[in-house]
Design a protein around this motif. Structure first.
Motif, PDB file in Angstrom:
ATOM      1  N   MET A   1       0.824  -1.207   0.000  1.00  0.00           N
ATOM      2  CA  MET A   1       0.000   0.000   0.000  1.00  0.00           C
ATOM      3  C   MET A   1       0.866   1.269   0.000  1.00  0.00           C
ATOM      4  O   MET A   1       0.544   2.247  -0.677  1.00  0.00           O
ATOM      5  CB  MET A   1      -0.939   0.020   1.213  1.00  0.00           C
ATOM      6  N   TYR A   2       1.964   1.248   0.765  1.00  0.00           N
ATOM      7  CA  TYR A   2       2.882   2.393   0.776  1.00  0.00           C
ATOM      8  C   TYR A   2       3.496   2.608  -0.602  1.00  0.00           C
ATOM      9  O   TYR A   2       3.572   3.735  -1.096  1.00  0.00           O
ATOM     10  CB  TYR A   2       3.987   2.207   1.809  1.00  0.00           C
ATOM     11  N   VAL A   3       3.937   1.542  -1.227  1.00  0.00           N
ATOM     12  CA  VAL A   3       4.533   1.636  -2.563  1.00  0.00           C
ATOM     13  C   VAL A   3       3.497   2.161  -3.556  1.00  0.00           C
ATOM     14  O   VAL A   3       3.800   3.047  -4.380  1.00  0.00           O
ATOM     15  CB  VAL A   3       5.103   0.268  -3.011  1.00  0.00           C
ATOM     16  N   LEU A   4       2.270   1.655  -3.473  1.00  0.00           N
ATOM     17  CA  LEU A   4       1.207   2.103  -4.358  1.00  0.00           C
ATOM     18  C   LEU A   4       0.904   3.594  -4.145  1.00  0.00           C
ATOM     19  O   LEU A   4       0.740   4.342  -5.117  1.00  0.00           O
ATOM     20  CB  LEU A   4      -0.051   1.262  -4.138  1.00  0.00           C
ATOM     21  N   ALA A   5       0.851   4.020  -2.897  1.00  0.00           N
ATOM     22  CA  ALA A   5       0.578   5.424  -2.590  1.00  0.00           C
ATOM     23  C   ALA A   5       1.667   6.334  -3.152  1.00  0.00           C
ATOM     24  O   ALA A   5       1.378   7.379  -3.751  1.00  0.00           O
ATOM     25  CB  ALA A   5       0.449   5.623  -1.083  1.00  0.00           C
ATOM     26  N   VAL A   6       2.920   5.948  -2.969  1.00  0.00           N
ATOM     27  CA  VAL A   6       4.027   6.749  -3.492  1.00  0.00           C
ATOM     28  C   VAL A   6       3.989   6.774  -5.018  1.00  0.00           C
ATOM     29  O   VAL A   6       4.181   7.836  -5.646  1.00  0.00           O
ATOM     30  CB  VAL A   6       5.390   6.218  -2.967  1.00  0.00           C
ATOM     31  N   ALA A   7       3.722   5.640  -5.632  1.00  0.00           N
ATOM     32  CA  ALA A   7       3.656   5.572  -7.092  1.00  0.00           C
ATOM     33  C   ALA A   7       2.539   6.473  -7.623  1.00  0.00           C
ATOM     34  O   ALA A   7       2.741   7.223  -8.593  1.00  0.00           O
ATOM     35  CB  ALA A   7       3.449   4.133  -7.550  1.00  0.00           C
ATOM     36  N   LEU A   8       1.386   6.431  -6.987  1.00  0.00           N
ATOM     37  CA  LEU A   8       0.277   7.274  -7.434  1.00  0.00           C
ATOM     38  C   LEU A   8       0.549   8.753  -7.171  1.00  0.00           C
ATOM     39  O   LEU A   8       0.115   9.615  -7.945  1.00  0.00           O
ATOM     40  CB  LEU A   8      -1.024   6.827  -6.767  1.00  0.00           C
ATOM     41  N   LEU A   9       1.281   9.049  -6.112  1.00  0.00           N
ATOM     42  CA  LEU A   9       1.675  10.431  -5.847  1.00  0.00           C
ATOM     43  C   LEU A   9       2.610  10.942  -6.949  1.00  0.00           C
ATOM     44  O   LEU A   9       2.477  12.079  -7.418  1.00  0.00           O
ATOM     45  CB  LEU A   9       2.356  10.536  -4.478  1.00  0.00           C
ATOM     46  N   VAL A  10       3.523  10.096  -7.369  1.00  0.00           N
ATOM     47  CA  VAL A  10       4.433  10.457  -8.461  1.00  0.00           C
ATOM     48  C   VAL A  10       3.640  10.677  -9.750  1.00  0.00           C
ATOM     49  O   VAL A  10       3.877  11.647 -10.484  1.00  0.00           O
ATOM     50  CB  VAL A  10       5.527   9.382  -8.646  1.00  0.00           C
ATOM     51  N   VAL A  11       2.677   9.801 -10.034  1.00  0.00           N
ATOM     52  CA  VAL A  11       1.839   9.954 -11.224  1.00  0.00           C
ATOM     53  C   VAL A  11       1.066  11.273 -11.155  1.00  0.00           C
ATOM     54  O   VAL A  11       1.002  12.034 -12.128  1.00  0.00           O
ATOM     55  CB  VAL A  11       0.872   8.759 -11.390  1.00  0.00           C
ATOM     56  N   SER A  12       0.496  11.554  -9.992  1.00  0.00           N
ATOM     57  CA  SER A  12      -0.252  12.787  -9.808  1.00  0.00           C
ATOM     58  C   SER A  12       0.643  14.008 -10.014  1.00  0.00           C
ATOM     59  O   SER A  12       0.257  14.967 -10.679  1.00  0.00           O
ATOM     60  CB  SER A  12      -0.870  12.823  -8.412  1.00  0.00           C
ATOM     61  N   ALA A  13       1.833  13.964  -9.433  1.00  0.00           N
ATOM     62  CA  ALA A  13       2.768  15.093  -9.571  1.00  0.00           C
ATOM     63  C   ALA A  13       3.192  15.284 -11.019  1.00  0.00           C
ATOM     64  O   ALA A  13       3.379  16.417 -11.474  1.00  0.00           O
ATOM     65  CB  ALA A  13       3.984  14.871  -8.679  1.00  0.00           C
ATOM     66  N   SER A  14       3.327  14.198 -11.752  1.00  0.00           N
ATOM     67  CA  SER A  14       3.721  14.323 -13.161  1.00  0.00           C
ATOM     68  C   SER A  14       2.585  14.910 -14.005  1.00  0.00           C
ATOM     69  O   SER A  14       2.828  15.577 -15.000  1.00  0.00           O
ATOM     70  CB  SER A  14       4.170  12.979 -13.720  1.00  0.00           C
ATOM     71  N   LYS A  15       1.342  14.665 -13.597  1.00  0.00           N
ATOM     72  CA  LYS A  15       0.190  15.205 -14.328  1.00  0.00           C
ATOM     73  C   LYS A  15      -0.010  16.693 -14.035  1.00  0.00           C
ATOM     74  O   LYS A  15      -0.216  17.480 -14.938  1.00  0.00           O
ATOM     75  CB  LYS A  15      -1.087  14.438 -13.958  1.00  0.00           C
ATOM     76  N   ASP A  16      -0.015  17.039 -12.728  1.00  0.00           N
ATOM     77  CA  ASP A  16      -0.229  18.438 -12.332  1.00  0.00           C
ATOM     78  C   ASP A  16       0.445  18.686 -10.988  1.00  0.00           C
ATOM     79  O   ASP A  16      -0.090  18.323  -9.935  1.00  0.00           O
ATOM     80  CB  ASP A  16      -1.722  18.745 -12.256  1.00  0.00           C
ATOM     81  N   LYS A  17       1.600  19.288 -11.050  1.00  0.00           N
ATOM     82  CA  LYS A  17       2.411  19.512  -9.851  1.00  0.00           C
ATOM     83  C   LYS A  17       1.705  20.417  -8.844  1.00  0.00           C
ATOM     84  O   LYS A  17       1.737  20.163  -7.639  1.00  0.00           O
ATOM     85  CB  LYS A  17       3.755  20.110 -10.259  1.00  0.00           C
ATOM     86  N   ASN A  18       1.024  21.446  -9.315  1.00  0.00           N
ATOM     87  CA  ASN A  18       0.373  22.399  -8.409  1.00  0.00           C
ATOM     88  C   ASN A  18      -0.795  21.764  -7.662  1.00  0.00           C
ATOM     89  O   ASN A  18      -0.973  21.987  -6.462  1.00  0.00           O
ATOM     90  CB  ASN A  18      -0.094  23.636  -9.187  1.00  0.00           C
ATOM     91  N   LYS A  19      -1.606  20.993  -8.361  1.00  0.00           N
ATOM     92  CA  LYS A  19      -2.737  20.324  -7.699  1.00  0.00           C
ATOM     93  C   LYS A  19      -2.242  19.304  -6.674  1.00  0.00           C
ATOM     94  O   LYS A  19      -2.822  19.160  -5.593  1.00  0.00           O
ATOM     95  CB  LYS A  19      -3.636  19.631  -8.721  1.00  0.00           C
ATOM     96  N   THR A  20      -1.183  18.591  -7.013  1.00  0.00           N
ATOM     97  CA  THR A  20      -0.625  17.613  -6.082  1.00  0.00           C
ATOM     98  C   THR A  20      -0.100  18.307  -4.835  1.00  0.00           C
ATOM     99  O   THR A  20      -0.341  17.853  -3.717  1.00  0.00           O
ATOM    100  CB  THR A  20       0.497  16.811  -6.765  1.00  0.00           C
ATOM    101  N   LYS A  21       0.592  19.420  -5.029  1.00  0.00           N
ATOM    102  CA  LYS A  21       1.124  20.186  -3.901  1.00  0.00           C
ATOM    103  C   LYS A  21      -0.004  20.702  -3.014  1.00  0.00           C
ATOM    104  O   LYS A  21       0.060  20.621  -1.787  1.00  0.00           O
ATOM    105  CB  LYS A  21       1.969  21.343  -4.433  1.00  0.00           C
ATOM    106  N   MET A  22      -1.080  21.208  -3.650  1.00  0.00           N
ATOM    107  CA  MET A  22      -2.231  21.703  -2.906  1.00  0.00           C
ATOM    108  C   MET A  22      -2.914  20.565  -2.134  1.00  0.00           C
ATOM    109  O   MET A  22      -3.312  20.730  -0.972  1.00  0.00           O
ATOM    110  CB  MET A  22      -3.226  22.363  -3.857  1.00  0.00           C
ATOM    111  N   ALA A  23      -3.034  19.406  -2.750  1.00  0.00           N
ATOM    112  CA  ALA A  23      -3.645  18.254  -2.083  1.00  0.00           C
ATOM    113  C   ALA A  23      -2.820  17.817  -0.876  1.00  0.00           C
ATOM    114  O   ALA A  23      -3.369  17.494   0.189  1.00  0.00           O
ATOM    115  CB  ALA A  23      -3.802  17.099  -3.059  1.00  0.00           C
TER     116      ALA A  23
END
Length: 158
Positions: free
Chosen positions: A6-28
């Motif tokens: 679950m930790y690996v999945l969360a980090v992977a999805l965070l990386v995907v999110s950051a690659s899509k939109d860095k500002n939205k990820t930072k705000m989240a």
């Protein structure tokens, strides 16, 4: 193992999110941190209170109260203890095994574990803050009633 996945999945999805939109990820992440900060004092209070209770009450005392011969009274006592205790499942199930080995009844343990996992007397103020008074009370009453039904069924089956 599952937690690590679950930790690996969360980090992977965070990386995907950051690659899509860095500002939205930072705000989240900022919103998540703020939410964590708001809940932390309440959780710490709950953890400290439960730690003190568990330090005072040992397994033998609990098993005497919820032994096989305690019947309905034991189910009610186990349900009450489970309702006011807040411990994680990875502690609850080994504790149930110890209680069973020390003479606790199956019905009583079923009531204890069910209410421990589903009823949250200690967390009511926190739940009311986020879900409202009516939803919190209804959820806890339904969970308590279901736990009693589970305990009775387990006693009949086993």
């Amino acid at each position: 193992m599952f937690s690590n996945l679950m930790y690996v999945l969360a980090v992977a999805l965070l990386v995907v999110s950051a690659s899509k939109d860095k500002n939205k990820t930072k705000m989240a992440l900022k919103k998540a941190w703020k939410s964590f900060e708001n809940m932390l004092p309440q959780f710490l209070t709950i953890i400290i209170l439960i730690g003190i209770i568990l330090a005072v009450v040992d397994n033998q005392v609990i098993s005497n109260l919820i032994g096989e011969d305690s019947g309905t009274i034991g189910i009610v006592i186990a349900s009450a203890i489970g309702s006011i205790t807040l411990i994680p499942s990875f502690v609850a199930f080994p504790l149930a095994k110890v209680l069973l080995e020390n003479g606790a009844g199956i019905s009583q343990l079923a009531a204890f574990i069910s209410t421990l996992m589903m009823v949250g007397i200690v967390t009511i103020p926190l739940e009311m803050k986020y879900w409202g008074k009516k939803a919190t009370i209804l959820r806890n009453l339904l969970a308590f009633g279901f736990s009693i039904v589970v305990a009775i069924i387990m006693g009949v089956i086993l």
